[in-house]
Design an enzyme around this catalytic site. Sequence first.
Site, PDB file in Angstrom:
ATOM      1  N   ASN A   9       0.815  -1.205  -0.226  1.00 14.63           N
ATOM      2  CA  ASN A   9       0.049  -0.202  -0.146  1.00 14.63           C
ATOM      3  C   ASN A   9       1.431   1.350   0.223  1.00 14.63           C
ATOM      4  OD1 ASN A   9      -2.183   2.361   0.316  1.00 14.63           O
ATOM      5  ND2 ASN A   9      -2.259   1.574   2.321  1.00 14.63           N
ATOM      6  N   TRP A  10       0.898   1.687  -1.352  1.00 11.59           N
ATOM      7  CA  TRP A  10       1.765   3.008  -1.325  1.00 11.59           C
ATOM      8  C   TRP A  10       1.612   4.162  -0.457  1.00 11.59           C
ATOM      9  CZ3 TRP A  10       3.713   1.783  -6.911  1.00 11.59           C
ATOM     10  CH2 TRP A  10       4.545   1.107  -7.282  1.00 11.59           C
ATOM     11  N   LYS A  11       0.314   4.352  -0.457  1.00 10.35           N
ATOM     12  CA  LYS A  11      -0.245   5.699   0.086  1.00 10.35           C
ATOM     13  C   LYS A  11      -0.022   6.347  -0.636  1.00 10.35           C
ATOM     14  CE  LYS A  11       0.619   3.450   4.067  1.00 10.35           C
ATOM     15  NZ  LYS A  11       0.263   3.711   6.297  1.00 10.35           N
ATOM     16  N   HIS A  95      -8.944   1.391   4.798  1.00  9.93           N
ATOM     17  CA  HIS A  95      -8.109   1.380   5.680  1.00  9.93           C
ATOM     18  C   HIS A  95      -8.468   1.954   7.009  1.00  9.93           C
ATOM     19  CE1 HIS A  95      -3.894   2.382   6.277  1.00  9.93           C
ATOM     20  NE2 HIS A  95      -3.911   1.497   5.743  1.00  9.93           N
ATOM     21  N   GLU A  97      -6.770   4.571   8.098  1.00 11.81           N
ATOM     22  CA  GLU A  97      -5.857   6.183   7.715  1.00 11.81           C
ATOM     23  C   GLU A  97      -7.877   6.933   7.063  1.00 11.81           C
ATOM     24  OE1 GLU A  97      -2.855   5.820   5.726  1.00 11.81           O
ATOM     25  OE2 GLU A  97      -1.998   4.745   7.752  1.00 11.81           O
ATOM     26  N   GLU A 167      -5.581  -4.790  10.519  1.00  9.91           N
ATOM     27  CA  GLU A 167      -4.679  -4.233  10.994  1.00  9.91           C
ATOM     28  C   GLU A 167      -4.558  -3.501  11.951  1.00  9.91           C
ATOM     29  OE1 GLU A 167      -2.628  -3.296   6.958  1.00  9.91           O
ATOM     30  OE2 GLU A 167      -4.282  -1.690   7.151  1.00  9.91           O
ATOM     31  N   GLY A 173       2.139   1.795  11.050  1.00  8.60           N
ATOM     32  CA  GLY A 173       3.108   3.049  10.682  1.00  8.60           C
ATOM     33  C   GLY A 173       4.071   3.355  12.106  1.00  8.60           C
ATOM     34  N   SER A 213       3.469  -2.503  10.442  1.00 10.09           N
ATOM     35  CA  SER A 213       5.035  -2.335  11.021  1.00 10.09           C
ATOM     36  C   SER A 213       5.482  -3.498  10.266  1.00 10.09           C
ATOM     37  CB  SER A 213       4.985  -1.651  11.457  1.00 10.09           C
ATOM     38  OG  SER A 213       4.664  -0.428  11.725  1.00 10.09           O
ATOM     39  N   GLY A 234       3.126  -1.251   4.438  1.00 11.28           N
ATOM     40  CA  GLY A 234       2.836   0.637   3.862  1.00 11.28           C
ATOM     41  C   GLY A 234       4.198   0.645   3.812  1.00 11.28           C
ATOM     42  N   GLY A 235       5.134   1.785   4.523  1.00 10.38           N
ATOM     43  CA  GLY A 235       5.786   1.099   4.619  1.00 10.38           C
ATOM     44  C   GLY A 235       7.522   1.569   3.870  1.00 10.38           C
TER      45      GLY A 235
HETATM   46  C1  PEP Z   1      -0.914   0.048   5.763  1.00  7.90           C
HETATM   47  O1  PEP Z   1      -0.897   1.356   5.524  1.00  7.90           O
HETATM   48  O2  PEP Z   1      -1.800  -0.860   5.506  1.00  7.90           O
HETATM   49  C2  PEP Z   1       0.397  -0.509   6.933  1.00  7.90           C
HETATM   50  C3  PEP Z   1       0.568  -1.582   7.405  1.00  7.90           C
HETATM   51  O3  PEP Z   1       1.061   0.281   7.349  1.00  7.90           O
HETATM   52  P1  PEP Z   1       2.867   0.083   7.682  1.00  7.90           P
HETATM   53  O4  PEP Z   1       3.498  -1.359   6.807  1.00  7.90           O
HETATM   54  O5  PEP Z   1       3.493   1.465   7.332  1.00  7.90           O
HETATM   55  O6  PEP Z   1       2.721  -0.459   9.168  1.00  7.90           O
END
Ligand code: PEP
Length: 252
Positions: A9-11, A95, A97, A167, A173, A213, A234-235
């Site tokens: 997920n590149w946000k 999500h 966010e 999640e 994040g 994470s 994500g990251g």
């Molecule tokens: C996400 O955005 O779905 C996510 C899990 O981010 P991260 O891996 O950065 O925690």
Amino acid sequence: MRTPLIAGNWKMFKTVRESVAFVTDLRARVSAVTGVTILVAPTFPALPAVAAALEGSGIGVAAQNLHWEREGAFTGEVSAPMLREAGAGWAIIGHSERRTLFGDTDDSVNRKVRSTLTATLTPIVCIGETWQEREANRTLEVLDRQIKAGLDGVTGTELAGSVLAYEPVWAIGTGRTATPAQAQQAHEHIRGRLTQWFGPDAAARCRILYGGSVKPDNAAALMSQPDIDGALVGGASLDTDSFVKIVERARR
Ligand code: PEP
């Protein structure tokens, strides 16, 4: 029975050009990888170019959000059929966010889920508790509510082909990951509810990802758990080295 799935997920990161460069490199680096479904979720403007760059690679393309109506006076929104035409085969829905910053609710998540299924996009439905809810011992109750409301009206056959992503909000994040045991406990509970509400066959086929994470050094332990079928990343999906390492850790 369930092929592991790793979704990046590149946000709101990467321009169109950066996205194409990334997937061109990714495609070459995972060309020998078998037995893992790989997806990336770029920003809306990058979807067509990323889909074109990945044509024939087997790597999927996901949207990060959508509106549930087909079309209409909804300034700034994009529908499931439009995303399909732009090259997406999957869509991330609900999500945290989106829920926290943009007002997504269990009801809007459900509308979005139904519209993706109608448009033959595969939904990746995100659920998870906040830290306060975990501290108050409400994790399982929150998951039950999000699953029941978010998947209302979905058939067993539709569920079987869909994806859930557990999640925990406190792990997204933040660098704080659920332990493999904590994650497995939630996943086992989720699969139990899916069995109860959609039947054992659908529940056994539905992939449940862990997100929060995930990094190369914790991916293998998380994915060795029996009910964890991959990761929503994500990251660590923004860097080819770390994303490819996570893909490699998912092989069974
Ligand atoms: C996400 O955005 O779905 C996510 C899990 O981010 P991260 O891996 O950065 O925690």
